[in-house]
Design an enzyme around this catalytic site. Structure first.
Site, PDB file in Angstrom:
ATOM      1  N   ASP A  17      17.104  16.798  23.605  1.00  0.00           N
ATOM      2  CA  ASP A  17      16.778  17.231  24.959  1.00  0.00           C
ATOM      3  C   ASP A  17      17.848  18.209  25.447  1.00  0.00           C
ATOM      4  O   ASP A  17      19.016  18.105  25.065  1.00  0.00           O
ATOM      5  CB  ASP A  17      16.738  16.031  25.914  1.00  0.00           C
ATOM      6  N   ARG A  45      11.018  22.909  21.599  1.00  0.00           N
ATOM      7  CA  ARG A  45      10.204  22.473  22.733  1.00  0.00           C
ATOM      8  C   ARG A  45      10.553  23.349  23.931  1.00  0.00           C
ATOM      9  O   ARG A  45      11.672  23.320  24.434  1.00  0.00           O
ATOM     10  CB  ARG A  45      10.480  21.009  23.066  1.00  0.00           C
TER      11      ARG A  45
END
Length: 302
Positions: free
Chosen positions: A132, A182
């Protein structure tokens, strides 16, 4: 754009105490968080799998300041991976990892070492790992750690936030063969000096980034709930095999659309779990006014 007040509240210990002490909050949290423990998360994962959806699991927690906490987070991911293998859920699953929870702010290589252990365990059972991306102060460190991990685990992915002005340049370095990226809009309160502020500016930056990814040789992961962005992604993906990219959405948001996309595309759901849900929950409220309305309405209707 996310609400600055709610994003500030996400890091306020006073607000954390207030929100987490209200019993009615729990019912709303359950919409966005799969549960406080791994067993509850596994139930959600099975239900999603039965509906044809892939998953990435996030053990909630961030901004770790103590080595023992970082070790605890590492161990939680290792238990998750082991449980996935035991339950026959590991193949094609992903783990989303916040490096700050593994000791990124602590001296030395603690976060790298913990992340390497998680990646090794994931690789053994057929899972992948995605890092992340957190606020702008962590980007350089995260990309540096990504490079170290990819030397042994080339399949490690990373999230990139379109709202950051630097992200287009970062993406140009991340479009190589097999690179899993992502792309998200971003959910942190950032100063204008480093981030686009207006919704339309962020949308345009997202599309520019998406174009780079779709034209590259990597594996784009389209992290968005925005119907217009999804339409643009499908147009940009024309000519690509459906196996070379995927869509990603958050647990509890646009569930019907997740299932619709899964009928013809790879669709992965970001499933958070754990007792430390406050920061994640507040960012979800900040992202969409509808989420905040849902939260406030729950107090009135009970």
């Amino acid at each position: 754009m996310p609400s600055p007040l709610l994003l500030a509240a996400a890091r306020s210990e006073r607000m954390r105490g207030l929100v987490t002490s209200v019993p009615l909050t729990r019912g709303v949290v359950d919409r966005f968080v799969a549960g406080d423990d791994l067993e509850a998360a596994l139930v959600a994962v099975r239900e999603l799998g039965d509906a044809g959806l892939k998953v990435t699991l996030d053990h909630l927690g961030e901004d770790t300041r103590e080595p023992a906490q970082a070790v605890g987070t590492r161990d939680a991911y290792l238990r998750m991976i082991s449980s996935f293998e035991e339950c026959g859920l590991a193949g094609g699953a992903d783990a989303s990892v916040k490096l700050s929870a593994l000791g990124q702010a602590l001296p030395g290589e603690l976060a790298v070492d913990h992340a390497r252990e998680i990646c090794a365990a994931a690789g053994r059972v057929g899972m992948t790992v995605t890092l992340d991306m957190e606020d702008h102060t962590t980007v350089d460190s995260t990309l540096e750690i990504l490079g170290k991990l990819r030397s042994d685990f080339p399949w490690v992915g990373v999230a990139v936030q379109a709202m950051l002005r630097r992200s287009e340049g970062d993406l140009r370095e991340l479009v190589g063969e097999g690179s899993r990226v992502r792309l998200v809009k971003g959910a942190y309160a950032e100063p204008e000096s480093v981030a686009f502020q207006g919704r339309h500016e962020v949308d345009r930056a997202y599309v520019r980034g998406l174009r780079l990814l779709m034209e590259g040789d990597g594996y784009p992961m389209v992290g968005s709930h925005d119907p217009r962005i999804i339409e643009i992604a499908l147009a940009l993906a024309a000519g690509r095999s459906p196996s070379t990219y995927e869509f990603q959405m958050l647990y509890g948001i646009r569930a019907a659309e997740q299932r619709r996309l899964a009928e013809a595309h790879q669709m992965r759901v970001y499933v958070p779990y754990g007792a430390d849900w406050y920061g994640y929950f507040m960012r979800r409220l900040a992202e969409r006014p509808a989420n905040l309305v849902f939260f406030l309405r729950s107090f009135v209707s009970r």
